[in-house]
Scaffold this motif. Structure first.
Motif, mmCIF file in Angstrom:
data_model
loop_
_atom_site.group_PDB
_atom_site.id
_atom_site.type_symbol
_atom_site.label_atom_id
_atom_site.label_comp_id
_atom_site.label_asym_id
_atom_site.label_seq_id
_atom_site.Cartn_x
_atom_site.Cartn_y
_atom_site.Cartn_z
ATOM 1 N N SER A 43 -8.029 -9.231 -34.469
ATOM 2 C CA SER A 43 -8.244 -9.247 -33.022
ATOM 3 C C SER A 43 -6.945 -9.524 -32.293
ATOM 4 O O SER A 43 -6.670 -8.924 -31.251
ATOM 5 N N ASP A 158 -12.988 -3.746 -30.565
ATOM 6 C CA ASP A 158 -12.971 -4.984 -31.346
ATOM 7 C C ASP A 158 -14.381 -5.276 -31.854
ATOM 8 O O ASP A 158 -15.208 -5.809 -31.129
ATOM 9 N N GLU A 159 -14.646 -4.905 -33.077
ATOM 10 C CA GLU A 159 -15.955 -5.112 -33.711
ATOM 11 C C GLU A 159 -17.111 -4.774 -32.780
ATOM 12 O O GLU A 159 -17.976 -5.611 -32.540
HETATM 13 MG MG LIG Z 1 -11.801 -10.882 -34.209
#
Ligand SMILES: [Mg+2]
Ligand SMILES: Nc1ncnc2c1ncn2[C@@H]1O[C@H](COP(=O)(O)OP(=O)(O)OP(=O)(O)O)[C@@H](O)[C@H]1O
Lengths: 359, 287
Positions: A43, A158-159
């Protein structure tokens, strides 16, 4: 559209060094997936590209232009967050239009883009709703839509799928891939899920403790992992690691637990006689029987229908997992053979892959 | 049979609860009822000392008198004027406090600047210094600034405390970082983010605080008493107290009670009106 280049990106939060110099070149229209265990800095890397964090060292270039000192809004990027970050008081339309409105696009243009984006994602009939009136999957689409209408140079994810249930995740995964290909927007996608990584990425970046350990295509990473970390991280169940030493001038290895030497079919390894190595073998590359098979004590068998996963131990107590077709009759004192062409050799001390010398 | 017993027991319990509640309601409602009834009789009836429990016929006369002229033997001010003053003062105090608190909480939560926590704690300290505590220095300052007998002098010292900053800070801390980040990527600057995201999300809180602060402002007594001696700026709470003479003057209780009823109307109206607002806010927004 755009290329992305990272050179020597480092990041420290106070005394903790989170990124230790990441280099990466993403080609135009490419989808690169950053994968790694929790806390490895995925991240952080993505946020540095977005401009939400400043790197301690190094540069971020988009289309060759150094954007490191620029604000997120000036980088021409769009980001999809894990929890979507849809403004709860705005309708879906307003959420998607907000960035365009701020840029001062004319109203008809905004309307055109939002409606086009909504059509692309099949959310036209949701435009008047508020985020809380949507299901998880619909919110996910809206978050995608918000990114798409921006028509950015770069998509950052991000995910984005981790809050969805398993079935929806598979569906959205395919959809994201389809959209990304169709729009041809250069993308960076963060996930800790290796299946997601393998299926989505043109190339993967496997990260470990702030290093980009390997950058390669999914198949390359699967078939030629750069070290034991990557080898163990990609593939499920994880690769088996067996301690061994080189014998026969590097042309074979003998397991620490004894037994006949295993001959390398792809050529000898450097380092010569007695070098300590780790042999890697994927569970699916073990088969029952064979002349040089290893005796295995079976602890547990997980029948999965089409295949069975066997957990066992070698004579010296090294754990071994095998994936065998069908509901194989798994008896006491069975023997498993290693498919020699599927063998990986790593240095025992550094974990780095050892390829055949001169091959 | 068994069920019947439990039912009877439950009924008896309910009866008790209702009886207690009814007594509570009576205790709260009786004085208001007496005031309401009192405002509909003539001076003599109340002056005799009986407490009438049924409305009389003088309502229109009393309320017109209160509205236009005020009552009391001693320097009367019309209730209409005083209501206007009170309304303006309460709105300015509530609005001013909310505006200042929103801005300072926004600064403290969303920006990193040197002395941020010092600023926060300084603001927080003012909570412990209400006007009553700092009344003499505050009065001196108002005199020096020639703000005695002005609406500014009346409201500014009451605005300048941090009651709501803390509440807004706590609320802002619950706004996810992702909104800030999404807004940064959308290109919204700090003021834009404040206006487009933070304010709309705070509507419920603002409505609730407005009610509390409006009533706080409306009920101010000591400070208005001190800073205002121009009857044109008199607030209704102070004016009401001044209507009640001391010694052997005959109080016009009917007019006083009419004024008291009038003084109740705006706060009640605000509570009822805003309640609808923040119930709506509660059910319609979410984080
Ligand atoms: Mg992360
Ligand atoms: N603002 C910060 N201050 C201090 N440390 C931080 C900060 N942000 C991240 N870290 C640390 O940096 C490391 C990497 O964090 P990061 O969020 O990039 O991990 P990640 O790979 O995305 O993990 P996950 O898969 O759990 O999301 C972690 O050890 C984390 O504690």
């Amino acid at each position: 559209m755009a290329t992305l280049t990272l050179t020597g990106v480092k990041k420290a939060f106070g005394a903790t060094q989170v990124l230790h110099g990441v280099d990466l070149a993403v080609a135009d229209g490419e989808m690169v997936v950053i994968v790694g265990a929790s806390g490895c800095g995925k991240s952080t890397l993505l946020r540095i590209v977005a401009g939400l964090e400043t790197p301690s060292e190094g540069q971020v270039r988009i289309d060759g232009r150094d954007v490191t000192p620029l604000e997120p809004a000036d980088r021409d990027i769009a980001m999809v967050f894990q929890n979507y970050a849809l403004y709860p008081h705005m309708t879906v339309f307003d959420n998607m239009a907000y960035g365009l409105k701020i840029r001062g696009l004319p109203k008809p243009e905004i309307r055109r883009r939002v409606e086009e984006g909504a059509a692309l994602l099949g959310i036209q009939e949701l435009l008047a709703r508020k985020p809380r009136q949507l299901s998880g999957g619909q919110r996910q689409r809206v978050a995608m839509g918000r990114a798409i209408v921006r028509e950015p140079k770069l998509f950052l994810f991000d995910e984005p799928l981790s809050n969805l249930d398993a079935k929806l995740r598979v569906q959205m995964r395919a959809e994201i891939r389809r959209l990304q290909k169709r729009l041809g927007v250069t993308s960076l996608f963060v996930t800790h899920d290796q299946v997601e990584a393998m299926t989505l990425g043109d190339r993967l970046v496997v990260m470990h403790q702030g290093h980009a350990v390997q950058v390669a295509s999914p198949m390359e990473i699967w078939s030629r992992p750069a070290n034991t970390y990557v080898a163990g991280f990609i593939g499920s169940p994880a690769m088996n690691f067996l301690p061994a030493v080189l014998v026969d001038g590097g042309g074979a290895a003998r397991l620490a637990g004894g037994g006949a030497p295993i001959r390398f079919v792809d050529g000898p390894r450097a380092g010569g006689e007695g070098r300590a190595v780790t042999l890697g073998i994927r569970p699916e590359h073990l088969e029952v029987g064979g002349p040089d098979a290893l005796p295995v004590v079976v602890d547990l068998v997980e029948p999965l229908g089409s295949e069975s996963v066997l957990h066992g131990r070698l004579a010296d107590d090294t754990a071994l997992v095998a994936r065998l077709p069908g509901a194989a009759a798994l008896t006491e004192g069975m023997r498993l053979a290693i498919a020699p062409e599927a063998l990986h050799v790593f240095d025992a001390a550094t974990g780095a892959r050892i390829d055949p010398a001169g091959g | 049979m068994d069920a019947a017993t439990t039912r009877r027991r439950r009924l008896r319990g309910a009866a008790w609860a209702h009886a207690v509640l009814a007594i509570g309601v009576l205790i709260f409602f009786l004085p208001i009822w007496i005031t309401l009834v009192g405002s509909t009789h003539d001076t003599a009836t109340i002056g005799r000392g009986d407490v009438p429990l049924l409305p009389g016929g003088e309502a229109i006369a009393n309320y017109t008198a209160a509205w236009n002229a005020g009552g009391g033997r001693y320097r009367s001010a019309p209730a209409g004027l005083m209501l206007g003053n009170s309304l303006l003062m309460a709105v300015l105090i509530a609005g001013g406090k909310i505006a200042i608190s929103l801005i300072s909480a926004y600064a403290v939560v969303f920006f990193r600047f040197p002395g941020r926590m010092l600023a926060f704690w300084t603001i927080f300290l003012t909570l412990m210094l209400p006007v009553e505590v700092r009344i003499i220095p505050t009065f001196q300052v108002m005199v020096d600034l020639s703000l005695v007998n002005t609406m500014a002098g009346l409201t500014i010292p009451l605005i300048a405390s941090a009651t709501a900053t803390l509440l807004f800070r706590q609320f802002f801390l619950t706004i996810p970082d992702e909104y800030v980040e999404a807004a940064k990527i959308d290109g919204a600057g700090p003021l834009r983010f404040f206006r487009d995201v933070v304010l709309p999300l705070s509507v419920t809180n603002i409505a609730a605080l407005f009610v509390i602060l409006f009533i706080y402002g409306w009920n101010q007594y000591l400070w208005p008493l001190l800073i205002v001696n121009d009857r044109g700026l008199e607030t209704i709470v102070v004016g009401l107290a001044k209507m009640i003479g001391s010694g052997d003057t005959q109080n016009e209780w009917n007019v006083i009670m009419a004024t008291a009823v009038l003084a109740l109307v705006p706060p009640v109206f605000v509570v009822v009106a805003m309640q609808r607002w923040f119930v709506k806010g509660l059910t319609e927004t979410e984080k």
